[in-house]
Design a protein around this motif. Structure first.
Motif, mmCIF file in Angstrom:
data_model
loop_
_atom_site.group_PDB
_atom_site.id
_atom_site.type_symbol
_atom_site.label_atom_id
_atom_site.label_comp_id
_atom_site.label_asym_id
_atom_site.label_seq_id
_atom_site.Cartn_x
_atom_site.Cartn_y
_atom_site.Cartn_z
ATOM 1 N N ARG A 131 0.835 -1.209 0.000
ATOM 2 C CA ARG A 131 0.000 0.000 0.000
ATOM 3 C C ARG A 131 0.867 1.255 0.000
ATOM 4 O O ARG A 131 0.648 2.188 -0.783
ATOM 5 N N PHE A 223 -12.685 2.661 7.527
ATOM 6 C CA PHE A 223 -13.881 2.734 6.694
ATOM 7 C C PHE A 223 -14.375 4.172 6.587
ATOM 8 O O PHE A 223 -14.149 4.987 7.481
ATOM 9 N N GLU A 302 -8.193 8.716 2.751
ATOM 10 C CA GLU A 302 -8.040 7.264 2.581
ATOM 11 C C GLU A 302 -8.976 6.504 3.503
ATOM 12 O O GLU A 302 -8.995 6.723 4.716
ATOM 13 N N CYS A 303 -9.742 5.593 2.919
ATOM 14 C CA CYS A 303 -10.651 4.729 3.670
ATOM 15 C C CYS A 303 -11.241 3.717 2.693
ATOM 16 O O CYS A 303 -11.196 3.915 1.480
ATOM 17 N N VAL A 304 -11.812 2.647 3.220
ATOM 18 C CA VAL A 304 -12.571 1.732 2.377
ATOM 19 C C VAL A 304 -13.865 2.436 1.970
ATOM 20 O O VAL A 304 -14.634 2.893 2.820
ATOM 21 N N THR A 306 -15.776 1.102 -0.789
ATOM 22 C CA THR A 306 -16.511 0.176 -1.653
ATOM 23 C C THR A 306 -17.656 -0.478 -0.896
ATOM 24 O O THR A 306 -17.786 -0.328 0.321
ATOM 25 N N SER A 327 -9.190 4.172 -1.810
ATOM 26 C CA SER A 327 -9.618 2.938 -1.138
ATOM 27 C C SER A 327 -8.605 1.862 -1.488
ATOM 28 O O SER A 327 -8.646 1.282 -2.565
ATOM 29 N N LYS A 329 -7.135 -1.098 0.389
ATOM 30 C CA LYS A 329 -6.973 -2.498 0.789
ATOM 31 C C LYS A 329 -8.298 -3.236 0.877
ATOM 32 O O LYS A 329 -9.299 -2.691 1.317
ATOM 33 N N TYR A 330 -8.263 -4.499 0.452
ATOM 34 C CA TYR A 330 -9.395 -5.404 0.620
ATOM 35 C C TYR A 330 -8.947 -6.474 1.616
ATOM 36 O O TYR A 330 -8.022 -7.232 1.351
ATOM 37 N N ASN A 340 -5.525 -2.162 -4.118
ATOM 38 C CA ASN A 340 -5.920 -1.329 -5.253
ATOM 39 C C ASN A 340 -4.656 -0.725 -5.860
ATOM 40 O O ASN A 340 -4.001 0.107 -5.237
ATOM 41 N N TYR A 352 -9.755 -4.353 -6.759
ATOM 42 C CA TYR A 352 -8.668 -4.863 -5.934
ATOM 43 C C TYR A 352 -7.974 -6.018 -6.646
ATOM 44 O O TYR A 352 -8.628 -6.952 -7.117
ATOM 45 N N GLN A 549 -14.344 -1.240 12.897
ATOM 46 C CA GLN A 549 -14.935 -2.109 11.885
ATOM 47 C C GLN A 549 -16.447 -1.910 11.731
ATOM 48 O O GLN A 549 -17.082 -2.610 10.931
#
Length: 583
Positions: A131, A223, A302-304, A306, A327, A329-330, A340, A352, A549
């Motif tokens: 990342r 997130f 930066e955050c998820v 998706t 976004s 990391k998965y 990503n 991803y 989370q």
């Protein structure tokens, strides 16, 4: 070129080579990884039932069943209760990662215990390094400052055998690797990240971030929901934060001694000039672009973003003046998965790339004809939908993750996937099924109706109300005005149009039952008071969820959670006409 620059270039070249090798030799890496996992674990009680001590790939695929958590829960509980790890894993299980699962009934949900060992941490560190490499290649100066990272822990518990149990994020944040990363890269010292009181931690994150505003190059959280929550918290506490900066001391209610000491050191004494600057920005009528105004050197958020987080995109774009929302990391509590490789793509286009050394991946074709087809990572087809199966060093074998992904492309030989939805999230009042993806798309369309007003949709959830005849869909919406001095004015015609657009987006069976047969009633939006979804989050956290989370459930099933929402409803609107349906 300085010695430091030479070193950085050397590390970048090495990471580039590793990444190219991983994504080019996917089949070999995956086959070798499976052989290694099976060789090490063939004599575990679980695998011995199916493999009888052997470790061949074809035998594995033929004999080892596809499972969900319910299938492996008895084995996991036995280890948690004190039996040897080799029931499921030859490598010692040192901890359990627990995940809070929202479910039906009167309670908020239940805990899933997932085995955790050193291999998981090694994979997390690798993904973190990839990342950093990818970010630095795409965003100039991203590594020349610090991030405000809204990171939080949840207090550990123990299993009956005494093994620690905590959310995966908490376990990771407590490792030496991430403590070292935080001390170099974040505006908040480790003492704030590791504070057990999330409210005190949030306050101190913001206080440190504001004092160090000139160093900030990114604003981040795990997130999108946590970032939006941080901005809402700032809206509530900015005057007090300014007072702390002006006077040079921390509020008395920050009782965590470690937090007080490190924040006091960062404050360094009274700073009325900085307090006045922050006060001026926060006192403006609109909070549009507040991230850029308070942290002017910020290059990205930066955050998820998706899956169910996509509905926060407009809100974050509003607060950040449309800075890139990255976004990267998965990951899941079961395993790290992918990265990503195109961080500056639009949030709606994030894909991803699966890293083949994280776990052995298989893919169950998601097919409307219910065809059962399982393929390896290298055999997925562009455009098709799959649910990943994971076989890992932590004792999970052919484990269904429950995510539905679409193959969007390839990087070398490594497939790239777009997150589509959770497999188990759907709404229904009759025989129709409306998926998470359809619900999110419908809300996105309804937002376009709101764009003509001063209203922002900050959070929502869905509920299938079958207490009425016919049953109907209910959306609980929390709205706010973009102009903070504006009284929330809900136009009945505008809200009815939102209801109609929502219904118009749903599938043909829904529209047929709603329009032709009258078997589904008019969709309803119930508008709740400001702060309702914070109360909902606090309820789920009190039940065991982790702040890091936490995701607002797309579909609400808990009766206790519904009671919180119902208690805060102050306006109701219905669709005033059925959606179109082509016979």
């Amino acid at each position: 070129m300085s010695q430091s620059s030479h070193l950085n270039k050397s590390l970048d070249d090495e990471m580039h080579k590793v990444l190219e090798d991983l994504t080019s030799n996917v089949k070999q890496i995956q086959d070798d990884l499976l052989e290694e996992i099976l060789t090490h674990n063939a004599n575990t009680e679980y695998l011995k039932r199916f493999l009888h001590g052997r470790s061949g790939k074809e035998l594995f695929k033929k004999n080892v069943p596809i499972v969900t958590y319910v299938d492996v829960e008895p084995y996991i509980e036995r280890v948690a209760n004190g039996e040897p790890s080799d029931i499921i894993s030859a490598q010692p299980i040192t901890k359990f990662a627990f995940r809070y699962v929202f479910c039906s009934g009167t309670s908020g949900g239940k805990m899933k215990l997932l085995p955790f060992n050193v291999k998981y941490l090694e994979n997390v560190e690798f993904i973190s390094n990839v990342r950093s490499f990818v970010i630095s290649r795409h965003i100039d100066g991203a590594d020349q400052g610090k991030a405000i990272r809204f990171a939080f822990i949840k207090m550990e518990s123990t299993t009956p055998s005494g093994l620690p149990a905590a959310p995966a994020s908490t376990i990771v944040l407590k490792t030496a690797y991430f403590r070292n990363l935080a001390s170099k890269s974040y505006t908040s010292p480790n003492e704030i990240i590791l504070c057990r009181d999330n409210k005190q931690s949030m306050y101190c994150h913001l206080l440190c971030g504001l004092v160090r505003r000139e160093e900030v190059v990114s604003v981040s959280a795990a997130f999108a929901s946590a970032l939006v929550r941080a901005i809402s918290f700032l809206e509530e506490y900015w005057k007090e934060l300014c007072g702390n900066i002006r006077m040079g001391h921390v509020s008395e209610w920050i009782e965590d001694t470690s937090c007080r000491n490190c924040v006091s050191e960062i404050l360094g004494g009274p700073n009325p000039e900085l307090a006045n600057l922050i006060e001026k920005e926060c006192n403006q009528i609109s909070w549009g672009g507040i991230i850029c105004r308070l942290w002017p050197k910020t290059k990205f958020v930066e955050c998820v973003i998706t899956g169910q987080m996509t509905h926060y995109i407009p809100t974050l774009e509003f607060y950040s003046n449309k800075l890139p929302i990255v976004s990267m990391k998965y990951f899941s509590s079961e395993t790290s998965i992918g990265i990503n490789l195109n961080p500056l793509c639009k949030p709606q286009d994030v894909s991803y790339t699966f890293m083949p050394k994280m776990a052995y991946f298989e893919f169950l074709l998601v097919d409307e004809a219910n065809e059962v087809k399982i393929v390896d990572l290298v055999d997925v087809n562009l455009g098709c939908y799959y649910e990943p199966l994971v076989t890992s060093y932590t004792g999970l074998y052919r484990y269904r993750l429950g995510d539905v992904l679409q193959v969007s492309g390839f990087y070398n030989n490594a497939p790239q996937f777009r997150f589509v939805r959770r497999n188990d999230v759907a709404l229904s009042v009759d025989i129709e099924t409306t998926t998470e993806e359809e619900l999110l798309k419908a809300v996105a369309n309804a937002r376009m109706v709101l764009d003509s007003s001063d209203l922002m949709l900050t959070n929502f959830t869905w509920y299938a109300d079958i207490s009425t005849i016919p049953g109907h869909y209910v959306g609980y919406w929390e709205l706010k005005a973009k102009n903070k001095n504006t009284i929330l004015d809900l136009d009945k015609k505008l809200m009815a149009e939102c209801c109609y657009v929502l219904e118009e987006t749903f599938g043909s069976i829904y529209r047929a039952y709603r329009s032709k047969n009258g078997l589904i009633g008019a969709l309803e939006i119930r508008v709740v008071l400001p702060g309702t979804f914070d109360s909902l989050m606090n309820f789920f956290i009190s039940e065991g969820a982790s702040l890091v989370q936490y995701k607002t459930p797309i579909c609400m099933r808990s009766s206790n959670a519904l009671a919180i929402l119902e208690d805060k409803v102050f306006a109701r609107f219905f669709s005033d006409k059925p959606p179109p349906f082509d016979f």
